[in-house]
Design an enzyme around this catalytic site. Structure first.
Site, mmCIF file in Angstrom:
data_model
loop_
_atom_site.group_PDB
_atom_site.id
_atom_site.type_symbol
_atom_site.label_atom_id
_atom_site.label_comp_id
_atom_site.label_asym_id
_atom_site.label_seq_id
_atom_site.Cartn_x
_atom_site.Cartn_y
_atom_site.Cartn_z
ATOM 1 N N GLU A 39 0.733 -1.143 -0.077
ATOM 2 C CA GLU A 39 0.028 0.038 0.050
ATOM 3 C C GLU A 39 0.843 1.192 0.090
ATOM 4 O O GLU A 39 0.166 2.235 -0.212
ATOM 5 C CB GLU A 39 -1.022 -0.022 1.030
ATOM 6 C CG GLU A 39 -0.305 0.245 2.500
ATOM 7 C CD GLU A 39 -1.163 1.088 3.464
ATOM 8 O OE1 GLU A 39 -2.005 1.594 3.014
ATOM 9 O OE2 GLU A 39 -0.475 1.214 4.553
ATOM 10 N N HIS A 68 -4.232 3.283 1.913
ATOM 11 C CA HIS A 68 -3.816 4.310 0.714
ATOM 12 C C HIS A 68 -3.843 3.693 -0.574
ATOM 13 O O HIS A 68 -3.384 4.249 -1.477
ATOM 14 C CB HIS A 68 -2.108 4.714 0.971
ATOM 15 C CG HIS A 68 -2.012 5.345 2.452
ATOM 16 N ND1 HIS A 68 -2.331 6.547 2.443
ATOM 17 C CD2 HIS A 68 -1.347 5.186 3.332
ATOM 18 C CE1 HIS A 68 -2.089 7.057 3.705
ATOM 19 N NE2 HIS A 68 -1.219 6.092 4.189
ATOM 20 N N HIS A 173 -0.210 -1.721 8.602
ATOM 21 C CA HIS A 173 -0.631 -0.356 8.888
ATOM 22 C C HIS A 173 0.065 0.566 9.784
ATOM 23 O O HIS A 173 0.644 1.776 9.326
ATOM 24 C CB HIS A 173 -2.055 -0.413 9.128
ATOM 25 C CG HIS A 173 -2.414 1.274 9.280
ATOM 26 N ND1 HIS A 173 -2.578 2.129 8.433
ATOM 27 C CD2 HIS A 173 -3.060 1.876 10.339
ATOM 28 C CE1 HIS A 173 -2.796 3.346 8.593
ATOM 29 N NE2 HIS A 173 -3.221 3.230 9.835
HETATM 30 FE FE FE2 Z 1 1.329 1.148 5.566
HETATM 31 FE FE FE2 Z 2 -2.036 1.914 6.083
#
Ligand code: FE2
Ligand code: FE2
Length: 258
Positions: A39, A68, A173
């Site tokens: 991402e 993203h 993340h």
């Molecule tokens: Fe990330």
């Molecule tokens: Fe993320």
């Protein structure tokens, strides 16, 4: 079957680090399946067909993503087209791409589900309801989940929710690896965050001085991808013929690049 899962590849340094490190990881861990979160692979935010291709060329069999994923409009058509790439399943159904897929590895049909946490991130549906619905209809011998979420409480809860129902839940993340990798009692490998693939002289992949300037001045600052001290972070899970995990081992290695 051995699954190597690698955390968010951040920009060019992350892509180059992944490419340089994969031969050594292959030799050491002998993975049958390599899954990489992409991402942040395009300029530190988002993904494009080109950066996805670089991740595949480095040795990935499938790519997951996160919040993203829609940063670059040019990727939308690619996300619709390429069945090896997934985006969070609990986004609006009409959004580009798919939330889950099935790939073949070591004679097994491996389901791959990407989910977004609902705490601190925008989703269309609860990740808990979404994963239940997908597990009812997915045709696979085992399933791997990338839970792209902000807070450890929601991630840990997802681990318990899925224990015994999937082979592994890999958190992504936050870009910071956690020290809680383990196999839960009913056979699901779990880690709250595998970390990122990018420069460690950074704040989550961004040049430290820029991140600091924004936090200290509270003014807009242009972020650039950091390049110093690139590491590859992830985890290796051994999946048995019952589709449950026998072990999970965290992976954190410096990339052999200048
Ligand atoms: Fe990330
Ligand atoms: Fe993320």
């Amino acid at each position: 079957m051995r699954v190597l899962f690698i955390g968010d590849v951040v920009g060019g340094p992350g892509r180059r680090g992944l490419k340089a490190t994969m031969p050594g990881l292959r030799e050491r861990h002998r993975p049958d399946l390599v899954i990489v979160n992409g991402e942040n692979s395009a300029g530190g935010m988002g993904i494009t067909e080109k950066t996805a291709q670089a991740i595949f060329d480095a040795g990935a069999d499938a790519i997951t993503s996160g919040n993203h994923v829609y940063r670059h409009r040019e990727a939308y058509d690619f996300l619709d087209r390429d069945e090896r790439v997934v985006r969070p399943a609990n986004y609006p159904h009409a959004n580009p791409g798919r939330g889950h897929t099935v790939v073949e590895a070591a004679g097994m049909r491996v389901g791959l589900i990407n989910l977004s946490g609902a705490v601190g991130l925008t989703v269309a549906r609860s990740p808990f309801h979404e994963v239940d619905a997908i597990l009812e209809r997915i045709e696979a011998d085992c399933t791997i989940v990338d839970f792209h979420a902000e807070v450890t409480s929601e991630k840990v809860a997802m681990g318990w929710h899925l224990d015994g129902r999937v082979a592994a839940v890999f958190g992504t993340h936050t870009h910071v690896p956690t020290a809680d990798a383990r196999v839960l009692p009913l056979g699901t490998a779990y880690i709250s965050d595998v970390g990122m693939t990018g420069a460690r002289t950074s704040v989550l992949g961004v040049k430290p001085e820029q991140a600091l300037e924004r936090l200290i001045t509270q003014m807009p600052v242009k972020f650039e991808t950091a390049e110093e001290d690139v590491w590859v972070m992830g985890a290796v899970v051994e999946v048995n013929e019952r589709g449950r995990a026998d072990s999970i081992e965290q992976v954190m290695v410096p990339a052999p690049i200048a």
